[in-house]
Design an enzyme around this catalytic site. Sequence first.
Site, short mmCIF file in Angstrom:
data_model
loop_
_atom_site.label_atom_id
_atom_site.label_comp_id
_atom_site.label_asym_id
_atom_site.label_seq_id
_atom_site.Cartn_x
_atom_site.Cartn_y
_atom_site.Cartn_z
N ARG A 94 0.88 -1.17 0.00
CA ARG A 94 0.00 0.00 0.00
C ARG A 94 0.92 1.22 0.00
O ARG A 94 1.92 1.23 0.72
CB ARG A 94 -0.92 0.03 1.24
CG ARG A 94 -2.01 -1.05 1.22
CD ARG A 94 -2.96 -0.85 2.41
NE ARG A 94 -3.97 0.16 2.17
CZ ARG A 94 -4.77 0.65 3.13
NH1 ARG A 94 -4.66 0.23 4.37
NH2 ARG A 94 -5.68 1.56 2.84
N ASP A 239 -1.79 8.94 8.07
CA ASP A 239 -1.02 7.93 7.33
C ASP A 239 0.34 8.45 6.90
O ASP A 239 1.28 7.68 6.71
CB ASP A 239 -1.82 7.45 6.12
CG ASP A 239 -2.93 6.52 6.58
OD1 ASP A 239 -3.98 7.01 7.00
OD2 ASP A 239 -2.69 5.30 6.58
N LYS A 250 -7.34 9.09 6.17
CA LYS A 250 -8.52 8.46 5.55
C LYS A 250 -9.38 9.50 4.84
O LYS A 250 -9.64 10.58 5.38
CB LYS A 250 -9.32 7.76 6.64
CG LYS A 250 -10.60 7.12 6.20
CD LYS A 250 -10.43 6.18 5.04
CE LYS A 250 -9.44 5.06 5.31
NZ LYS A 250 -9.12 4.27 4.08
O1 MRU Z 1 -7.39 2.37 4.98
P1 MRU Z 1 -7.03 2.27 6.43
O2 MRU Z 1 -8.10 1.68 7.27
O3 MRU Z 1 -5.67 1.62 6.64
O4 MRU Z 1 -6.87 3.78 6.89
C1 MRU Z 1 -6.52 4.05 8.20
C2 MRU Z 1 -6.46 5.50 8.51
O5 MRU Z 1 -6.66 6.34 7.68
C3 MRU Z 1 -6.04 5.86 9.90
O6 MRU Z 1 -6.65 7.06 10.30
C4 MRU Z 1 -4.52 6.05 9.94
O7 MRU Z 1 -3.87 4.98 9.34
C5 MRU Z 1 -4.03 6.23 11.32
S1 MRU Z 1 -4.16 4.78 12.28
C6 MRU Z 1 -3.52 5.12 13.81
#
Ligand code: MRU
Length: 354
Positions: A94, A239, A250
């Site tokens: 990813r 992220d 997200k």
């Molecule tokens: O697609 P995902 O579920 O991996 O996205 C997760 C998020 O966007 C979280 O907010 C981010 O990774 C922070 S987790 C502590």
Amino acid sequence: MTLSAISWDETGGPDGRGVLRILDQTLLPGRSVHRELRTVDDVVDAIQALAVRGAPALGVAGAMGGVVALDEGEREGWDEARLAAAVDRVRAARPTAVNLAWGVDRVRPLLASGRAAVLAAAREVALEDEAANRELSRLGADWLLARIDRPRLRVLTHCNAGVLATAGWGTALGVVRELRDRDRLEFVYADETRPLLQGARLTAYELAEEGIPHAVQVDGAAASTILRGLVDCAVVGADRIAANGDVANKVGTLGVALACAAAGVPLLVAAPWSTVDLATPDGDAVEVEQRPGEEVTAYAGVRTAPRVSTGFNPAFDVTPARYVTAVATERGVLEPARGLTPVGLAAAGASRPE
Ligand code: MRU
């Protein structure tokens, strides 16, 4: 709580050997199923299917994925080049959460030193993450309580940034837990979040397990919840945080941020320093993962949109630094909107752990 998203079990594999164990997050809250990842294909598939997800948990998956690659390589007789290619596949599974590449890069230089060194480094990544989350949660809660004059806070959060997204404790939900522990939490609004309802399934699960008062709302309700004065702050994870303080998180976080700015409500991003990427100058340089359109045009495997409709499915968005009131890290709280950015903190003496 005793939830654990990802762990290494050194003797728990079927053959008495080590195995990477994850809690399959696509099945929660209905079913708690642990999966054993024994090959690089297993690891890549689990990451891409969001069975293991959330930036810090992906960092652990990247580091522990190095051990999986070494073990598979030994079983299959891989040469050095084949092993390096396998590790690269984990790194690229990813693109947006920098923690994944960072976790792989923590162990990659040790591959030639042998399995024990790689496993020790991978375990260290997990231990460091939980410690960082506890510290940043403390600092984040301090920051909020110094600025919001209410006995108990009403918090909006987006997606899942809890135990399930990390090696332990959580980031945004870590701040929520810290407020709860100080008896300074009133209520949590959890945005449901696409594509897999991470908020409705996972955040609500964590909050429900701990008896924290909350409601799940559709992402489209967030702006009005904020503008109607129903929340005191929004607390979200990240992220990737660029050097200038732009924050990738997200998809939908940007809408939350704009509503917060319009309402004068603080947006606190809670993230370990491993999510800060000084090599990414700003949000334009972040690769936003595009996921299959079918995750939008269908629900639970059943087509909802007309056959001719395509799905547009960016998994993340980028919130410009000017809308990010604060970023709580274990190294301190940044205030990008006021010009206190990661690159500024790094120049003041902090450096990214190798
Ligand atoms: O697609 P995902 O579920 O991996 O996205 C997760 C998020 O966007 C979280 O907010 C981010 O990774 C922070 S987790 C502590």
